[in-house]
Design a protein around this motif. Structure first.
Motif, PDB file in Angstrom:
ATOM      1  N   ALA A 186     -19.608  27.548   4.635  1.00 47.00           N
ATOM      2  CA  ALA A 186     -19.237  27.866   3.253  1.00 47.00           C
ATOM      3  C   ALA A 186     -18.000  28.763   3.238  1.00 47.00           C
ATOM      4  O   ALA A 186     -17.034  28.495   2.517  1.00 47.00           O
ATOM      5  CB  ALA A 186     -20.398  28.549   2.534  1.00 47.00           C
ATOM      6  N   ALA A 187     -18.027  29.812   4.051  1.00 44.98           N
ATOM      7  CA  ALA A 187     -16.907  30.760   4.088  1.00 44.98           C
ATOM      8  C   ALA A 187     -15.618  30.068   4.520  1.00 44.98           C
ATOM      9  O   ALA A 187     -14.548  30.325   3.958  1.00 44.98           O
ATOM     10  CB  ALA A 187     -17.235  31.926   5.020  1.00 44.98           C
ATOM     11  N   GLU A 188     -15.731  29.174   5.487  1.00 48.68           N
ATOM     12  CA  GLU A 188     -14.555  28.450   5.980  1.00 48.68           C
ATOM     13  C   GLU A 188     -13.910  27.640   4.844  1.00 48.68           C
ATOM     14  O   GLU A 188     -12.697  27.709   4.637  1.00 48.68           O
ATOM     15  CB  GLU A 188     -15.009  27.527   7.112  1.00 48.68           C
ATOM     16  CG  GLU A 188     -13.942  26.638   7.692  1.00 48.68           C
ATOM     17  CD  GLU A 188     -14.535  25.643   8.688  1.00 48.68           C
ATOM     18  OE1 GLU A 188     -14.022  24.510   8.730  1.00 48.68           O
ATOM     19  OE2 GLU A 188     -15.504  25.986   9.403  1.00 48.68           O
ATOM     20  N   LEU A 197     -10.182  22.343  -5.430  1.00 48.68           N
ATOM     21  CA  LEU A 197     -11.434  21.928  -6.051  1.00 48.68           C
ATOM     22  C   LEU A 197     -12.388  21.308  -5.032  1.00 48.68           C
ATOM     23  O   LEU A 197     -13.591  21.606  -5.036  1.00 48.68           O
ATOM     24  CB  LEU A 197     -11.150  20.948  -7.191  1.00 48.68           C
ATOM     25  CG  LEU A 197     -12.313  20.686  -8.137  1.00 48.68           C
ATOM     26  CD1 LEU A 197     -12.815  21.976  -8.767  1.00 48.68           C
ATOM     27  CD2 LEU A 197     -11.891  19.711  -9.221  1.00 48.68           C
ATOM     28  N   LEU A 198     -11.866  20.487  -4.141  1.00 43.55           N
ATOM     29  CA  LEU A 198     -12.696  19.882  -3.099  1.00 43.55           C
ATOM     30  C   LEU A 198     -13.270  20.966  -2.182  1.00 43.55           C
ATOM     31  O   LEU A 198     -14.459  20.974  -1.877  1.00 43.55           O
ATOM     32  CB  LEU A 198     -11.871  18.875  -2.280  1.00 43.55           C
ATOM     33  CG  LEU A 198     -12.606  18.214  -1.118  1.00 43.55           C
ATOM     34  CD1 LEU A 198     -13.750  17.344  -1.629  1.00 43.55           C
ATOM     35  CD2 LEU A 198     -11.637  17.369  -0.301  1.00 43.55           C
ATOM     36  N   ARG A 199     -12.424  21.893  -1.775  1.00 44.36           N
ATOM     37  CA  ARG A 199     -12.884  22.975  -0.900  1.00 44.36           C
ATOM     38  C   ARG A 199     -13.918  23.853  -1.606  1.00 44.36           C
ATOM     39  O   ARG A 199     -14.864  24.323  -0.994  1.00 44.36           O
ATOM     40  CB  ARG A 199     -11.703  23.815  -0.420  1.00 44.36           C
ATOM     41  CG  ARG A 199     -10.771  23.080   0.513  1.00 44.36           C
ATOM     42  CD  ARG A 199     -11.439  22.749   1.830  1.00 44.36           C
ATOM     43  NE  ARG A 199     -10.472  22.143   2.737  1.00 44.36           N
ATOM     44  CZ  ARG A 199     -10.501  22.284   4.048  1.00 44.36           C
ATOM     45  NH1 ARG A 199     -11.463  22.971   4.639  1.00 44.36           N
ATOM     46  NH2 ARG A 199      -9.596  21.699   4.797  1.00 44.36           N
ATOM     47  N   PHE A 200     -13.732  24.076  -2.918  1.00 45.99           N
ATOM     48  CA  PHE A 200     -14.698  24.872  -3.670  1.00 45.99           C
ATOM     49  C   PHE A 200     -16.050  24.163  -3.680  1.00 45.99           C
ATOM     50  O   PHE A 200     -17.089  24.774  -3.458  1.00 45.99           O
ATOM     51  CB  PHE A 200     -14.216  25.119  -5.108  1.00 45.99           C
ATOM     52  CG  PHE A 200     -15.165  25.959  -5.913  1.00 45.99           C
ATOM     53  CD1 PHE A 200     -15.169  27.337  -5.779  1.00 45.99           C
ATOM     54  CD2 PHE A 200     -16.064  25.384  -6.798  1.00 45.99           C
ATOM     55  CE1 PHE A 200     -16.046  28.128  -6.514  1.00 45.99           C
ATOM     56  CE2 PHE A 200     -16.949  26.158  -7.534  1.00 45.99           C
ATOM     57  CZ  PHE A 200     -16.936  27.531  -7.388  1.00 45.99           C
ATOM     58  N   GLY A 201     -16.034  22.862  -3.937  1.00 42.14           N
ATOM     59  CA  GLY A 201     -17.271  22.081  -3.948  1.00 42.14           C
ATOM     60  C   GLY A 201     -17.987  22.132  -2.610  1.00 42.14           C
ATOM     61  O   GLY A 201     -19.214  22.303  -2.543  1.00 42.14           O
ATOM     62  N   LEU A 202     -17.225  21.996  -1.532  1.00 37.72           N
ATOM     63  CA  LEU A 202     -17.816  22.079  -0.192  1.00 37.72           C
ATOM     64  C   LEU A 202     -18.375  23.481   0.064  1.00 37.72           C
ATOM     65  O   LEU A 202     -19.491  23.633   0.563  1.00 37.72           O
ATOM     66  CB  LEU A 202     -16.770  21.726   0.873  1.00 37.72           C
ATOM     67  CG  LEU A 202     -16.493  20.236   1.039  1.00 37.72           C
ATOM     68  CD1 LEU A 202     -15.201  20.013   1.815  1.00 37.72           C
ATOM     69  CD2 LEU A 202     -17.663  19.555   1.737  1.00 37.72           C
ATOM     70  N   GLY A 203     -17.599  24.495  -0.287  1.00 35.67           N
ATOM     71  CA  GLY A 203     -18.045  25.874  -0.070  1.00 35.67           C
ATOM     72  C   GLY A 203     -19.324  26.177  -0.830  1.00 35.67           C
ATOM     73  O   GLY A 203     -20.270  26.741  -0.283  1.00 35.67           O
ATOM     74  N   LYS A 204     -19.383  25.761  -2.093  1.00 35.86           N
ATOM     75  CA  LYS A 204     -20.577  26.004  -2.905  1.00 35.86           C
ATOM     76  C   LYS A 204     -21.771  25.229  -2.345  1.00 35.86           C
ATOM     77  O   LYS A 204     -22.875  25.752  -2.261  1.00 35.86           O
ATOM     78  CB  LYS A 204     -20.328  25.624  -4.363  1.00 35.86           C
ATOM     79  CG  LYS A 204     -21.568  25.852  -5.219  1.00 35.86           C
ATOM     80  CD  LYS A 204     -21.259  25.971  -6.667  1.00 35.86           C
ATOM     81  CE  LYS A 204     -22.449  26.188  -7.557  1.00 35.86           C
ATOM     82  NZ  LYS A 204     -23.686  26.620  -6.957  1.00 35.86           N
TER      83      LYS A 204
END
Length: 107
Positions: free
Chosen positions: A36-38, A18-25
């Motif tokens: 974002a891709a990372e 969830l944290l990575r999704f938030g950062l990516g978005k």
């Protein structure tokens, strides 16, 4: 929550899908496609069934000019979406792939 706040959580050792999704978005919305891709790649490593993350990962890769990686991400996203009945995500990624294939020069 801002990407800055999320980065602070990550720096403190909190790391999950969830944290990575938030950062990516957040980075995708800010036009920082490589970052974002990372983060989205890490997100799907945590949770390969996260169809929304696959969808955004494909978008980030496409924005970087890597249509092959985008298509692969969307294919994996479709499989993930089908696995848990996420018809909307499945439909969207199918459209993205068809659009991508129409734009590709014929060999």
């Amino acid at each position: 929550m801002s990407t800055e706040s999320l980065e602070k959580l990550l720096a403190k050792g909190m790391d999950n899908a969830l944290l990575r999704f938030g950062l990516g978005k957040g980075y995708l919305d800010a036009g920082e496609f490589a970052r974002a891709a990372e983060h989205l790649q890490r997100c799907v490593e945590f949770d390969p069934k996260y169809s929304a993350a696959w969808k955004l990962l494909g978008k980030a890769q496409l924005e970087q000019g890597d249509s092959r990686a985008a298509e692969q991400a969307w294919q994996q996203g479709i499989a993930a979406a089908q696995g848990h009945g996420d018809k909307q995500a499945e439909k969207e990624m199918t459209v993205f792939i068809k659009r991508l294939q129409r734009q590709a020069p014929s060999s």
